[in-house]
Design a protein around this motif. Structure first.
Motif, PDB file in Angstrom:
ATOM      1  N   GLU A 194       0.817  -1.217   0.000  1.00 24.50           N
ATOM      2  CA  GLU A 194       0.000   0.000   0.000  1.00 24.50           C
ATOM      3  C   GLU A 194       0.852   1.269   0.000  1.00 24.50           C
ATOM      4  O   GLU A 194       0.535   2.257   0.654  1.00 24.50           O
ATOM      5  CB  GLU A 194      -0.981   0.003   1.177  1.00 24.50           C
ATOM      6  CG  GLU A 194      -1.968  -1.150   1.134  1.00 24.50           C
ATOM      7  CD  GLU A 194      -3.077  -1.021   2.157  1.00 24.50           C
ATOM      8  OE1 GLU A 194      -3.008  -0.104   3.004  1.00 24.50           O
ATOM      9  OE2 GLU A 194      -4.020  -1.828   2.108  1.00 24.50           O
ATOM     10  N   GLU A 195       1.953   1.224  -0.740  1.00 17.33           N
ATOM     11  CA  GLU A 195       2.824   2.383  -0.884  1.00 17.33           C
ATOM     12  C   GLU A 195       3.537   2.274  -2.222  1.00 17.33           C
ATOM     13  O   GLU A 195       3.471   1.245  -2.897  1.00 17.33           O
ATOM     14  CB  GLU A 195       3.851   2.436   0.252  1.00 17.33           C
ATOM     15  CG  GLU A 195       4.782   1.230   0.281  1.00 17.33           C
ATOM     16  CD  GLU A 195       5.743   1.245   1.455  1.00 17.33           C
ATOM     17  OE1 GLU A 195       5.664   2.184   2.274  1.00 17.33           O
ATOM     18  OE2 GLU A 195       6.570   0.326   1.557  1.00 17.33           O
ATOM     19  N   THR A 196       4.209   3.340  -2.630  1.00 20.58           N
ATOM     20  CA  THR A 196       4.955   3.304  -3.886  1.00 20.58           C
ATOM     21  C   THR A 196       6.105   2.314  -3.773  1.00 20.58           C
ATOM     22  O   THR A 196       6.883   2.347  -2.819  1.00 20.58           O
ATOM     23  CB  THR A 196       5.491   4.703  -4.227  1.00 20.58           C
ATOM     24  OG1 THR A 196       4.382   5.587  -4.416  1.00 20.58           O
ATOM     25  CG2 THR A 196       6.329   4.669  -5.496  1.00 20.58           C
ATOM     26  N   VAL A 197       6.210   1.427  -4.770  1.00 20.77           N
ATOM     27  CA  VAL A 197       7.204   0.354  -4.752  1.00 20.77           C
ATOM     28  C   VAL A 197       7.955   0.347  -6.080  1.00 20.77           C
ATOM     29  O   VAL A 197       7.351   0.535  -7.144  1.00 20.77           O
ATOM     30  CB  VAL A 197       6.524  -1.020  -4.539  1.00 20.77           C
ATOM     31  CG1 VAL A 197       7.559  -2.143  -4.583  1.00 20.77           C
ATOM     32  CG2 VAL A 197       5.765  -1.049  -3.224  1.00 20.77           C
ATOM     33  N   LEU A 198       9.259   0.118  -6.023  1.00 22.15           N
ATOM     34  CA  LEU A 198      10.074  -0.021  -7.228  1.00 22.15           C
ATOM     35  C   LEU A 198      10.444  -1.486  -7.400  1.00 22.15           C
ATOM     36  O   LEU A 198      11.022  -2.098  -6.503  1.00 22.15           O
ATOM     37  CB  LEU A 198      11.332   0.840  -7.126  1.00 22.15           C
ATOM     38  CG  LEU A 198      12.168   0.962  -8.406  1.00 22.15           C
ATOM     39  CD1 LEU A 198      11.392   1.704  -9.488  1.00 22.15           C
ATOM     40  CD2 LEU A 198      13.486   1.673  -8.118  1.00 22.15           C
ATOM     41  N   ILE A 199      10.106  -2.048  -8.565  1.00 23.17           N
ATOM     42  CA  ILE A 199      10.360  -3.453  -8.867  1.00 23.17           C
ATOM     43  C   ILE A 199      11.383  -3.527  -9.997  1.00 23.17           C
ATOM     44  O   ILE A 199      11.199  -2.890 -11.039  1.00 23.17           O
ATOM     45  CB  ILE A 199       9.066  -4.168  -9.303  1.00 23.17           C
ATOM     46  CG1 ILE A 199       7.965  -3.991  -8.251  1.00 23.17           C
ATOM     47  CG2 ILE A 199       9.324  -5.643  -9.571  1.00 23.17           C
ATOM     48  CD1 ILE A 199       6.592  -4.412  -8.738  1.00 23.17           C
ATOM     49  N   ALA A 200      12.449  -4.293  -9.819  1.00 29.32           N
ATOM     50  CA  ALA A 200      13.477  -4.439 -10.854  1.00 29.32           C
ATOM     51  C   ALA A 200      13.329  -5.789 -11.542  1.00 29.32           C
ATOM     52  O   ALA A 200      13.242  -6.825 -10.879  1.00 29.32           O
ATOM     53  CB  ALA A 200      14.867  -4.316 -10.246  1.00 29.32           C
ATOM     54  N   ARG A 201      13.300  -5.760 -12.878  1.00 23.36           N
ATOM     55  CA  ARG A 201      13.251  -6.975 -13.687  1.00 23.36           C
ATOM     56  C   ARG A 201      14.220  -6.801 -14.848  1.00 23.36           C
ATOM     57  O   ARG A 201      13.970  -6.035 -15.768  1.00 23.36           O
ATOM     58  CB  ARG A 201      11.832  -7.236 -14.209  1.00 23.36           C
ATOM     59  CG  ARG A 201      10.868  -7.750 -13.156  1.00 23.36           C
ATOM     60  CD  ARG A 201      11.259  -9.152 -12.700  1.00 23.36           C
ATOM     61  NE  ARG A 201      10.342  -9.689 -11.711  1.00 23.36           N
ATOM     62  CZ  ARG A 201      10.464  -9.515 -10.407  1.00 23.36           C
ATOM     63  NH1 ARG A 201      11.467  -8.791  -9.936  1.00 23.36           N
ATOM     64  NH2 ARG A 201       9.609 -10.061  -9.571  1.00 23.36           N
ATOM     65  N   ASP A 202      15.343  -7.540 -14.801  1.00 19.69           N
ATOM     66  CA  ASP A 202      16.400  -7.383 -15.798  1.00 19.69           C
ATOM     67  C   ASP A 202      16.834  -5.914 -15.820  1.00 19.69           C
ATOM     68  O   ASP A 202      17.153  -5.360 -14.785  1.00 19.69           O
ATOM     69  CB  ASP A 202      15.932  -7.875 -17.170  1.00 19.69           C
ATOM     70  CG  ASP A 202      15.620  -9.374 -17.164  1.00 19.69           C
ATOM     71  OD1 ASP A 202      16.256 -10.098 -16.378  1.00 19.69           O
ATOM     72  OD2 ASP A 202      14.748  -9.799 -17.932  1.00 19.69           O
ATOM     73  N   VAL A 203      16.824  -5.282 -16.986  1.00 19.51           N
ATOM     74  CA  VAL A 203      17.270  -3.888 -17.061  1.00 19.51           C
ATOM     75  C   VAL A 203      16.111  -2.901 -16.929  1.00 19.51           C
ATOM     76  O   VAL A 203      16.313  -1.689 -16.959  1.00 19.51           O
ATOM     77  CB  VAL A 203      18.012  -3.616 -18.388  1.00 19.51           C
ATOM     78  CG1 VAL A 203      19.277  -4.445 -18.468  1.00 19.51           C
ATOM     79  CG2 VAL A 203      17.108  -3.870 -19.587  1.00 19.51           C
TER      80      VAL A 203
END
Length: 220
Positions: A194-203
């Motif tokens: 329930e907050e801003t999230v940064l998700i990394a997938r490859d580049v």
């Protein structure tokens, strides 16, 4: 972002105007604003919202005006030491990354996304904005965006490719997203925070921002 900010974005897009949406992507230390804090800059030079104030925001504003002209989004990464914080008129230091994204009024997909956002806010229907951020090139640049004769904060500029999409409780509207190994299961798991999230997938990185949490109507 506030309901008013989303409405202002939609109003500009409905008039087929280009605008910049600048958003704090990551923050470490005691950076001035949390991830998700946003500022809109219009072709007329008006700005709404904030990404932290002081010299940092002045440089983001200068970069936004350049992006309005070039139509090229960038990421700006600031490292704020105690000396720079004091000189820049800010209260907090740390590392802050800001996405300076370009939204085109002539892009019907972008217009549709923000129409859906405003409708969801009015209905209190759960909705999340997803923004993909992919790399192009990076360079060390402390002064390319002029903010006047004052001190300029050191900043790493990265040219990026961006996209927009939406997710509700049941499905993903991919919009213009660059999808790389991003699954609904991952999105559903991350949105529980329930907050801003940064998700990394490859580049590719994905910024997941709650527009409306289920059952809540945004008033302002």
């Amino acid at each position: 972002m506030s309901k008013e900010l989303y409405r202002n974005i939609l109003d500009c897009l409905a008039r087929r105007q280009r605008l910049v949406l600048a958003t704090v992507v990551t923050r470490s230390g005691s950076g001035p604003r949390e991830a998700g804090a946003s500022m809109v800059v219009t072709v007329g030079g008006e700005s709404m919202g904030t990404v932290g104030g002081g010299l940092l925001e002045a440089q983001v504003l200068a970069a936004a005006k350049n992006a309005l002209h070039s139509a090229r989004p960038v990421c700006l990464t600031f490292s704020l030491t105690a000396k720079e914080v004091a000189a820049g008129g800010m209260l907090c230091g740390g590392r802050v990354e800001v996405l300076v994204d370009v939204l085109e009024g002539k892009d019907t997909r972008t217009l549709t996304i923000f129409e859906k956002i405003v409708t969801a806010q009015e209905q209190g229907r759960g909705l999340w904005l997803i923004r993909s951020i992919g790399p192009e090139e990076s360079e060390r640049d402390a002064s390319s965006d002029s903010v006047g004769p004052e001190l300029v904060l050191p900043v790493v500029r990265s040219s990026v490719r961006t996209g927009l999409g939406l997710m509700d409780d049941d499905k993903l509207d991919a919009g213009s997203l660059a999808l790389t190994n991003l699954t609904m299961d991952t999105l559903k798991q991350e949105r529980r925070r329930e907050e801003t999230v940064l998700i990394a997938r490859d580049v590719i990185r994905y910024l997941l921002q709650p527009v409306v949490l289920p059952g809540r109507v945004i008033i302002a």
